[in-house]
Design an enzyme around this catalytic site. Structure first.
Site, PDB file in Angstrom:
ATOM      1  N   GLU A   1      -6.183  -3.880  -2.962  1.00  0.00           N
ATOM      2  CA  GLU A   1      -5.903  -4.245  -1.565  1.00  0.00           C
ATOM      3  C   GLU A   1      -5.712  -3.014  -0.685  1.00  0.00           C
ATOM      4  O   GLU A   1      -4.680  -2.866  -0.023  1.00  0.00           O
ATOM      5  CB  GLU A   1      -4.620  -5.092  -1.492  1.00  0.00           C
ATOM      6  N   PRO A   2      -6.678  -2.101  -0.636  1.00  0.00           N
ATOM      7  CA  PRO A   2      -6.473  -0.916   0.196  1.00  0.00           C
ATOM      8  C   PRO A   2      -6.545  -1.257   1.686  1.00  0.00           C
ATOM      9  O   PRO A   2      -7.377  -2.065   2.102  1.00  0.00           O
ATOM     10  CB  PRO A   2      -7.641  -0.002  -0.200  1.00  0.00           C
TER      11      PRO A   2
ATOM     12  N   TYR B   1      -2.887   0.936  11.223  1.00  0.00           N
ATOM     13  CA  TYR B   1      -1.557   0.659  11.787  1.00  0.00           C
ATOM     14  C   TYR B   1      -1.394   1.282  13.177  1.00  0.00           C
ATOM     15  O   TYR B   1      -0.308   1.721  13.544  1.00  0.00           O
ATOM     16  CB  TYR B   1      -0.458   1.116  10.815  1.00  0.00           C
TER      17      TYR B   1
ATOM     18  N   CYS C   1       9.744   4.409  29.091  1.00  0.00           N
ATOM     19  CA  CYS C   1      11.109   4.836  29.396  1.00  0.00           C
ATOM     20  C   CYS C   1      11.989   4.859  28.153  1.00  0.00           C
ATOM     21  O   CYS C   1      12.925   4.068  28.032  1.00  0.00           O
ATOM     22  CB  CYS C   1      11.697   3.925  30.454  1.00  0.00           C
TER      23      CYS C   1
HETATM   24  N1  LLP Z   1      -1.080  -5.119   0.092  1.00  0.00           N
HETATM   25  C1  LLP Z   1       0.155  -5.475   0.487  1.00  0.00           C
HETATM   26  C2  LLP Z   1       0.808  -6.596  -0.154  1.00  0.00           C
HETATM   27  C3  LLP Z   1       0.796  -4.731   1.514  1.00  0.00           C
HETATM   28  O1  LLP Z   1       2.023  -5.084   1.892  1.00  0.00           O
HETATM   29  C4  LLP Z   1       0.138  -3.642   2.107  1.00  0.00           C
HETATM   30  C5  LLP Z   1       0.765  -2.881   3.181  1.00  0.00           C
HETATM   31  C6  LLP Z   1      -1.169  -3.332   1.672  1.00  0.00           C
HETATM   32  C7  LLP Z   1      -1.741  -4.080   0.644  1.00  0.00           C
HETATM   33  C8  LLP Z   1      -1.964  -2.198   2.244  1.00  0.00           C
HETATM   34  O2  LLP Z   1      -1.320  -0.987   2.053  1.00  0.00           O
HETATM   35  P1  LLP Z   1      -2.073   0.381   2.418  1.00  0.00           P
HETATM   36  O3  LLP Z   1      -3.257   0.492   1.505  1.00  0.00           O
HETATM   37  O4  LLP Z   1      -2.478   0.287   3.839  1.00  0.00           O
HETATM   38  O5  LLP Z   1      -1.050   1.411   2.179  1.00  0.00           O
HETATM   39  N2  LLP Z   1       2.934   0.247   9.104  1.00  0.00           N
HETATM   40  C9  LLP Z   1       3.082   1.214   8.032  1.00  0.00           C
HETATM   41  C10 LLP Z   1       2.454   0.750   6.747  1.00  0.00           C
HETATM   42  C11 LLP Z   1       2.951  -0.594   6.278  1.00  0.00           C
HETATM   43  C12 LLP Z   1       2.272  -1.087   5.027  1.00  0.00           C
HETATM   44  C13 LLP Z   1       2.587  -2.512   4.781  1.00  0.00           C
HETATM   45  N3  LLP Z   1       1.932  -3.106   3.641  1.00  0.00           N
HETATM   46  C14 LLP Z   1       2.507   2.536   8.501  1.00  0.00           C
HETATM   47  O6  LLP Z   1       2.042   2.634   9.653  1.00  0.00           O
HETATM   48  O7  LLP Z   1       2.561   3.528   7.778  1.00  0.00           O
END
Ligand code: LLP
Length: 422
Positions: free
Chosen positions: A281-282, A378, A350
């Site tokens: 799940e990237p 994000y 602000c």
């Molecule tokens: N699968 C699940 C269950 C997740 O909760 C997430 C991310 C992903 C996959 C994907 O993760 P990634 O490959 O993108 O690391 N807003 C934060 C990141 C929050 C991630 C939440 N879950 C930021 O801007 O760094």
């Protein structure tokens, strides 16, 4: 001062004295679509997905892009056309994925708070799997599936209690996190699942955190999950797939982000002797470095202690710096040859926390365009209308063409959702 764009090349690169996105000059994009605006490179999106697909050639695997990282329909469509699946966390994301051409049989549904309506929608759609995160969620899913005369395919998201060594806000695999079921409870909950009439146990899932720069916690988590799979098999429960979540980090500054190869090979080695389909799940890794936020310098405000460069983008457009103290590279679109000074890059909102970068050595003048790099993940997805700022436009470059993939919101559209008291 030449910016180091090496890790964005060839998709974002300075050519003929100015930043280009693929073959399109960034100044053209700003002129045509206005600023601030997000711009993505289609080729960069495809290249990052291909890194995964190439490593997985000949392996029974499915890459389910985590929609939450960037949910624009055009982005999802680029991935769907290349055969990717999707990891969703809401009914809204399911609707998006379907609108973007996703194959329902390649969709997994994560999240700790799935409503009965969302479950019913996903069941009727016929998704691949529900990643169940608690015992009560399992009971609710069984009830909803029963009321529809259907069977819900499930994985349990187990919490392997592994330290992902990342920012505490985005670490998810520790005992104190709200996600998944405790490792020690998993066996009993699986046994309950196997006994429920409208549940079909198909897999196991874990996701330990985001922006991981050291791949070893993934292997550690996998070892724990494999142990559990063996215990389950001994108790008569056979699983068909293993979902290893997302979390692979990207380079924002000078971090050594692991290659997809060094992330996946140790995991594939451990899984080789097993007949388990692999689901990944990237999110960030597929989109983060495929996007930038273009912004214009409105005013320069040199001061005794700090110099402020006030730009037209703000924390509502890109929340990561304010929220996580995240570092994003900020580069001039048309670099100047003059000596740089140190600037606080701040937005018009602000709040003192409204910054995009601190102490950046830049040679800039009012009216200059800046690109905030690595903003594909994000970024837009976490934007808001704070200070009644309409959400910005999104553009996708494909070769020498720039396409508007989400037009800028208008204030009228924001006000139209509200009403006065009678
Ligand atoms: N699968 C699940 C269950 C997740 O909760 C997430 C991310 C992903 C996959 C994907 O993760 P990634 O490959 O993108 O690391 N807003 C934060 C990141 C929050 C991630 C939440 N879950 C930021 O801007 O760094």
């Amino acid at each position: 001062m030449t910016a180091n764009l090496a890790h964005h090349a060839p998709f974002f690169a300075v050519k003929n004295g100015q930043l280009h996105v693929e073959s399109v000059p960034a100044t053209d994009i700003a002129e045509r679509f206005g600023t601030p605006c997000y711009v993505y490179s289609r080729a960069a999106l495809e290249a990052s997905l291909d890194e995964f697909l190439n490593e997985l050639t000949g392996v029974d695997a499915l890459v389910c892009y985590a929609v939450k990282a960037n949910s624009n329909l055009a982005v999802l469509n680029v991935f769907a056309r290349r055969g990717a699946g999707f990891d969703i966390v809401s009914g809204g994301e399911l609707q998006r994925a379907l609108a973007a051409g996703a194959d329902p049989k390649k969709i997994v549904f994560s999240g700790v708070g799935k409503s009965a309506e969302e479950m019913a929608f996903a069941l009727k759609t016929g998704i691949l799997c529900f990643n169940v995160e608690s015992a009560p969620e399992l009971e609710r899913l069984n009830d909803v599936a029963g009321s529809l005369g259907l069977k819900a395919p499930i994985s349990l998201r187990v919490n392997p209690n592994v330290d992902a060594k990342t920012h505490p806000y985005i670490s998810t695999g520790l005992k104190e996190n709200k996600f998944g079921v405790a490792y020690e409870d998993a066996l009993a909950i699986y046994q309950r699942a196997a006994a429920l009439p409208h549940i079909e146990v198909t897999g196991i899932d874990c996701h330990i955190g985001s922006q991981l720069l050291d791949p070893s916690p993934f292997a550690e988590a996998l070892d724990k999950v494999l142990l559990l799979i063996d215990q389950l098999a001994a108790s008569g429960i056979t699983l068909h797939h293993i979902d290893l979540g997302g979390g692979l980090g990207i380079r924002y500054q000078d971090e050594g982000a692991p290659t997809v190869n060094s992330y996946l090979q140790p995991l594939l080695k451990k899984l080789k002797a097993r007949s388990l389909k692999i689901v990944l799940e990237p999110g960030r890794r597929l989109v983060g470095n495929a996007g930038a936020l273009l912004t214009k310098v409105e005013f320069l405000k040199p001061g005794e202690v700090k110099n402020f460069a006030i730009v037209d983008a703000a924390m509502n457009d890109l929340a990561r710096p304010a929220l996580y103290d995240a570092w994003h590279d900020i580069v001039p679109v048309v670099p100047r040859n003059t000596a740089p000074s140190s600037w606080e890059i701040v937005g018009p909102i602000c709040e003192s926390g409204d910054f995009l970068g601190h102490s950046r050595p830049l040679a800039i003048a009012p009216g200059d365009l800046l690109a905030i790099m690595s903003a594909g993940a994000y970024g837009m997805a976490m934007s808001s209308n704070y200070n009644t700022r309409p959400r910005v436009a999104e553009v996708m470059v494909d070769g020498d063409q720039a396409h508007l993939i989400r037009r800028r919101e208008t204030v009228e559209e924001l006000l139209a959702l509200e009403s006065l008291l009678p």
